[in-house]
Write a protein that holds these residues in place. Structure first.
Motif, mmCIF file in Angstrom:
data_model
loop_
_atom_site.group_PDB
_atom_site.id
_atom_site.type_symbol
_atom_site.label_atom_id
_atom_site.label_comp_id
_atom_site.label_asym_id
_atom_site.label_seq_id
_atom_site.Cartn_x
_atom_site.Cartn_y
_atom_site.Cartn_z
ATOM 1 N N LYS A 58 17.720 -8.764 10.582
ATOM 2 C CA LYS A 58 17.462 -8.713 9.016
ATOM 3 C C LYS A 58 16.802 -7.582 8.672
ATOM 4 N N VAL A 59 17.215 -7.254 7.403
ATOM 5 C CA VAL A 59 16.591 -5.896 6.693
ATOM 6 C C VAL A 59 16.161 -6.468 5.395
ATOM 7 N N ILE A 60 14.514 -6.233 5.267
ATOM 8 C CA ILE A 60 14.095 -6.717 4.047
ATOM 9 C C ILE A 60 13.515 -5.438 3.504
ATOM 10 N N ASP A 61 13.946 -5.343 2.075
ATOM 11 C CA ASP A 61 13.523 -4.100 1.317
ATOM 12 C C ASP A 61 12.364 -4.554 0.721
ATOM 13 N N LEU A 62 10.918 -3.524 1.263
ATOM 14 C CA LEU A 62 9.619 -3.879 0.689
ATOM 15 C C LEU A 62 9.294 -2.990 -0.419
ATOM 16 N N THR A 63 10.143 -1.999 -0.780
ATOM 17 C CA THR A 63 9.870 -1.015 -1.620
ATOM 18 C C THR A 63 9.124 -1.603 -2.879
ATOM 19 N N ASN A 64 9.801 -2.601 -3.792
ATOM 20 C CA ASN A 64 9.343 -2.956 -4.909
ATOM 21 C C ASN A 64 8.792 -4.408 -4.739
ATOM 22 N N VAL A 65 8.333 -4.635 -3.678
ATOM 23 C CA VAL A 65 7.644 -6.141 -3.339
ATOM 24 C C VAL A 65 6.263 -6.096 -3.459
ATOM 25 N N PRO A 66 5.710 -7.109 -4.008
ATOM 26 C CA PRO A 66 4.178 -7.296 -3.562
ATOM 27 C C PRO A 66 3.756 -7.443 -2.235
ATOM 28 N N LEU A 67 2.951 -6.565 -1.686
ATOM 29 C CA LEU A 67 2.745 -6.644 -0.315
ATOM 30 C C LEU A 67 1.354 -6.485 -0.059
ATOM 31 N N HIS A 68 0.928 -6.682 1.018
ATOM 32 C CA HIS A 68 -0.215 -6.272 1.787
ATOM 33 C C HIS A 68 0.118 -5.413 2.945
ATOM 34 N N MET A 69 -0.553 -3.934 2.810
ATOM 35 C CA MET A 69 -0.306 -3.080 3.923
ATOM 36 C C MET A 69 -1.502 -2.561 4.401
ATOM 37 N N LYS A 70 -1.506 -2.251 5.666
ATOM 38 C CA LYS A 70 -2.686 -1.427 6.310
ATOM 39 C C LYS A 70 -2.051 -0.754 7.556
ATOM 40 N N GLU A 71 -2.990 0.437 7.512
ATOM 41 C CA GLU A 71 -2.897 1.141 8.515
ATOM 42 C C GLU A 71 -4.166 1.572 9.606
ATOM 43 N N ILE A 72 -3.860 1.324 10.739
ATOM 44 C CA ILE A 72 -5.148 1.495 11.629
ATOM 45 C C ILE A 72 -5.375 2.911 11.876
ATOM 46 N N LEU A 73 -6.524 3.497 11.777
ATOM 47 C CA LEU A 73 -6.943 4.902 11.770
ATOM 48 C C LEU A 73 -8.461 5.214 12.545
ATOM 49 N N PHE A 74 -8.128 5.931 13.612
ATOM 50 C CA PHE A 74 -9.645 6.505 13.991
ATOM 51 C C PHE A 74 -9.598 7.751 13.697
ATOM 52 N N ALA A 75 -10.968 8.469 12.952
ATOM 53 C CA ALA A 75 -11.414 9.526 12.925
ATOM 54 C C ALA A 75 -12.485 10.173 13.551
ATOM 55 N N LYS A 76 -12.525 11.039 14.349
ATOM 56 C CA LYS A 76 -13.689 11.554 14.914
ATOM 57 C C LYS A 76 -14.390 12.871 14.527
ATOM 58 N N VAL A 77 -15.225 12.823 13.874
ATOM 59 C CA VAL A 77 -15.766 14.126 13.386
ATOM 60 C C VAL A 77 -16.818 14.520 14.441
ATOM 61 N N LEU A 78 -16.670 15.907 14.807
ATOM 62 C CA LEU A 78 -17.276 16.492 15.864
ATOM 63 C C LEU A 78 -17.991 17.592 15.412
ATOM 64 N N ASN A 79 -18.929 18.212 16.326
ATOM 65 C CA ASN A 79 -19.789 19.183 16.069
ATOM 66 C C ASN A 79 -20.722 19.200 14.775
ATOM 67 N N CYS A 80 -21.390 17.921 14.527
ATOM 68 C CA CYS A 80 -21.851 17.693 13.037
ATOM 69 C C CYS A 80 -23.500 17.878 13.420
ATOM 70 N N THR A 81 -23.894 18.381 12.260
ATOM 71 C CA THR A 81 -25.430 18.712 12.342
ATOM 72 C C THR A 81 -26.114 17.253 11.769
ATOM 73 N N THR A 82 -27.099 17.123 11.682
ATOM 74 C CA THR A 82 -27.614 15.709 11.476
ATOM 75 C C THR A 82 -27.423 15.476 10.047
ATOM 76 N N ALA A 83 -27.292 16.494 9.064
ATOM 77 C CA ALA A 83 -27.249 16.174 7.715
ATOM 78 C C ALA A 83 -25.822 15.681 7.757
ATOM 79 N N GLU A 84 -24.850 16.652 8.320
ATOM 80 C CA GLU A 84 -23.530 16.177 8.217
ATOM 81 C C GLU A 84 -23.158 14.816 8.653
ATOM 82 N N LYS A 85 -23.833 14.359 9.627
ATOM 83 C CA LYS A 85 -23.652 12.784 10.091
ATOM 84 C C LYS A 85 -24.075 11.934 9.147
#
Lengths: 165, 573
Positions: A73-100
């Motif tokens: 089955k193919v469902i076109d979600l383009t113009n459909v009310p939906l719930h959408m989420k994406e998982i993302l991990f972001a690591k910030v490196l070499n920070c000073t304490t202020a940056e943290k």
């Protein structure tokens, strides 16, 4: 040209992912993201696919997907009310304490979790829409020298109709 | 009682009514071959190369309407079928191709003769699958035959690991199979069809464009009725040739790159283009912006993905051609098209399709000779100039079937496909029109043809060149004949502008070649020899005959539209 969304029910079999993704490269369709996992029925997988295309190409993409034997089955979600989420991990490196401190504030504003922390680094765990994730990445990139990003591609499901509430 | 996979394989073929299988042995199919040895009723044809094998199965399928069945071994056996799979995929030919595979536990080890054929064939088959469990075998074979032959037909590949072939399991071959993701259209949307009919009815300059779908669907008679009732002129694609008998007053000719002037003018000037069973390939449309610029377009096709892909259509209809035409025939009423027909006839008179007749033997004369010599015939071509001459000058329709490689344009297709056609229809004469280039791509099949007792007549048009490319070099590349002269040796001057006295002799000598295979050879150099040669060839029923027609290298396929140009801009001379 705009982003469009498809939910695709396919047979949960070896080679089906290769076949679907192969279609996009073979026909030069512009694939933005593709996620896949099994559904409540273990013999069926559901893919969430985002493509960038014009109207005519999008119609063609749906038809090409539909005629694959493994596609249920193919469902076109383009113009459909939906719930959408994406998982993302972001690591910030070499920070000073202020940056943290600042990263903590950003986490608060974007409503994401701080998953881990080190002497000079912070790990953010985000479940946002794809667009919101893009914004967060842009912000982190503009502020910090070294960041590390891993993202999973969006999953989407149709909203529950108001008449059913 | 349980049986081995190899036994179920043969049982499945029997249940499917397979009478012929094109097979080449190898390490991973020895069990299946052994099982075929033990049965009667299925003929095993042994070609000399797997590429030719699959083309033979294609020719067989096209000539009989049945499914062509192939059996090859793993590795090179499988990869050699790739061209044929792509060819069958393009031209919607039903095939089921079994490839042997190394045992499941060796897959991924780079075992001897292991390749991921399913990975390679994915984009060029309708469906392809590796059998991973013995209990799935019956279901998968059933699925393959069903998928190959229904909807828009096409090739299906089944990869059969060696251990599955010998493993015990269910003896039952299922009678039917339900595939939840595969629902070919079996009806037609009457509302849409009515809309299409109304548009056609209101047209002043209506035109029907008939493609290969007419043949696949067996809709020739329904089309004939529709055309005669409505009095609407018809053009065809190369694959659609013969949809209407060649001499029919409403048949204009082929349109497209090497189509008739009148046919392309009609497409360019019509106000309704009623197309059935065609993909609107670039060789038909040319410049898309200039294609049928004044026309409302109706498109009937079994394949949803073929509709509104290349040209935007006004009325899309997903349906089998025959089914749609039968419905249309219930409504069909005569239209006034006399003026429009006169306009078309004027174009035909302005630029008729013909070649010079003043000096020597032309391809047109050869095609006319073939027209005169056969009442009933399967005409198979290879790919190149001769193919286009065959599509322009040979007469098709009725008892004259046309088989060619249309979509993929596979050189080397013609001769093996002709053998396959003859095997499928032994009573019907088969003429293979081929060139000296394409014939050499699979001429080892002479051994197959002799061994199988298939007396096909090979009309080999020898112009000593890869003519279609040479033609482009002559017209668009300043006569720089790079890599197209088949007489060329490494001793030739680099800047050669064409054949002359000093040229080395042509190899091979096709007469000696015929002799080497115990086949017949006739060389024809003059017009008056054409008919006697064909008559002589018809007399040989034991082995194939090569009639080598020596033609000039300068013959061009005209008219011609340069790739990407509008169809109304034809090169006529």
């Amino acid at each position: 040209m705009k982003n469009r969304w498809i939910a695709l029910y396919v047979e949960n079999q070896v080679g089906v992912l290769a076949k679907v993704s192969g279609l996009f490269s073979a026909k030069s369709y512009n694939l933005q993201s593709l996620t896949v996992g099994t559904t409540e029925d273990e013999s069926v997988s559901r893919m969430t696919i985002c493509v960038t295309s014009d109207d005519i190409t999008f119609e063609q993409i749906k038809k090409q997907l539909n005629r694959m034997v493994e596609v249920i089955k193919v469902i076109d979600l383009t113009n459909v009310p939906l719930h959408m989420k994406e998982i993302l991990f972001a690591k910030v490196l070499n920070c000073t304490t202020a940056e943290k401190e600042e990263v903590f504030q950003i986490a608060q504003v974007f409503n994401v979790q701080v998953a881990d922390i080190g002497t000079d680094s912070v790990l953010l765990e985000c479940k946002l829409t794809e667009r919101r994730n893009n914004e967060l990445i842009a912000l982190l990139r503009s502020k910090y020298k070294r960041i590390e990003i891993v993202r999973g591609g969006a999953v989407a499901i149709e909203s529950i109709s108001t008449s059913c509430r | 009682m349980d049986i081995t996979g190899r036994k179920l394989f043969v049982r499945a073929l029997q249940e499917e009514g397979v009478d012929t299988i094109f097979g080449y042995p190898g390490g991973m199919v020895t069990d299946l071959m052994d099982e075929l040895y033990k049965q009667e009723g299925i003929r095993l044809v042994l070609p000399r190369h797997e590429q030719a094998l699959i083309h033979e199965a294609e020719g067989y399928a096209r000539a009989t309407g049945k499914i062509g069945v192939c059996l090859v071994t793993s590795g090179p056996g499988a990869t050699n079928t790739v061209t044929g799979l792509a060819d069958a995929h393009y031209d919607s030919i039903p095939l089921v191709c079994f490839t042997g595979q190394v045992p499941l536990n060796l897959i991924g080890n780079d075992a001897f003769q292991e390749v991921d054929i399913v990975g390679m064939a994915r984009n060029i088959t309708k469906y392809c699958v590796t059998v991973r469990e013995r209990k799935e075998l019956g279901k998968i074979i059933k699925m393959a035959f069903h998928i190959a032959s229904t909807g828009r037909p096409g090739p299906v590949l089944i990869d059969l690991p060696k251990n599955i072939q010998t493993e015990m399991g269910d003896a039952q071959y299922p009678e039917k199979v339900v595939i939840r993701g595969y629902k070919p259209y079996e009806s037609v949307h009457v509302g849409q069809l009515k809309k299409a009919y109304k548009i056609l009815k209101s047209a002043e300059k209506p035109l029907i464009l008939a493609g290969g779908g007419i043949h696949i669907s067996g809709a020739q008679e329904a089309l004939l009725y529709f055309v005669e009732k409505m009095k609407v002129p018809v053009v065809t694609t190369v694959m659609g040739k013969g949809a209407l008998p060649a001499q029919h007053p409403y048949y204009i000719g082929n349109c497209g790159m090497h189509g008739r002037y009148a046919a392309n003018m009609a497409v360019s000037r019509c106000d309704v283009l009623f197309s059935i069973g065609t993909r609107f390939n670039d060789r038909i449309t040319g410049d898309l912006n200039e294609f049928a610029p004044n026309a409302k377009i109706v498109h009937i096709d079994i394949d949803t993905a073929s509709i509104s892909r290349n040209v935007v259509v006004d009325v899309p209809i997903v349906a089998d051609a025959g089914l749609a035409l039968e419905k249309l025939n219930e409504w069909a009423e005569p239209k006034k098209t006399k003026k429009w027909m006169e306009e078309i006839r004027a174009w035909e008179e302005e630029n008729p399709l013909t070649m010079r007749r003043d000096k020597g033997m032309t391809p047109q004369m050869i095609m006319e000779g073939i027209n005169q010599s056969f009442e009933e015939v399967t005409l198979v071509t290879d790919v190149g100039q001769h193919q286009m001459w065959a599509s322009q000058y040979l007469e098709y329709g009725g008892k004259k079937q046309f088989i060619t490689s249309g979509g993929l344009g596979t050189m080397g297709f013609g001769f093996p496909a002709a053998i396959g056609a003859k095997i499928g229809n032994p009573e019907k004469p088969v003429v293979c029109i081929t060139g000296d280039g394409g014939f050499q791509m699979n001429m080892q099949e002479m051994a197959t043809a002799v061994a199988e007792g298939t007396p096909v007549i090979i009309c080999l048009l020898n112009n000593q060149y890869l003519g279609m490319v040479r033609q482009m070099q002559q017209l668009f590349y300043g006569k720089r004949y790079e890599a197209t002269c088949l007489r060329k040796r490494n001793t030739c001057p680099a800047d050669c502008k064409g054949p002359g006295e000093a040229c080395p002799p042509y190899v091979p000598d096709f007469m000696a070649f015929a002799k080497a295979y115990n086949a017949h050879g006739i060389r024809v150099e003059r017009q008056e020899e054409i008919l006697p040669a064909l008559r002589e060839a018809k007399g040989y029923t034991d082995a194939p005959t090569i009639i080598e027609f020596i033609i000039s290298s300068d013959e061009l396929v005209l008219p011609m539209v340069k790739g990407g140009n509008p169809m109304s801009e034809m090169i006529l001379k």
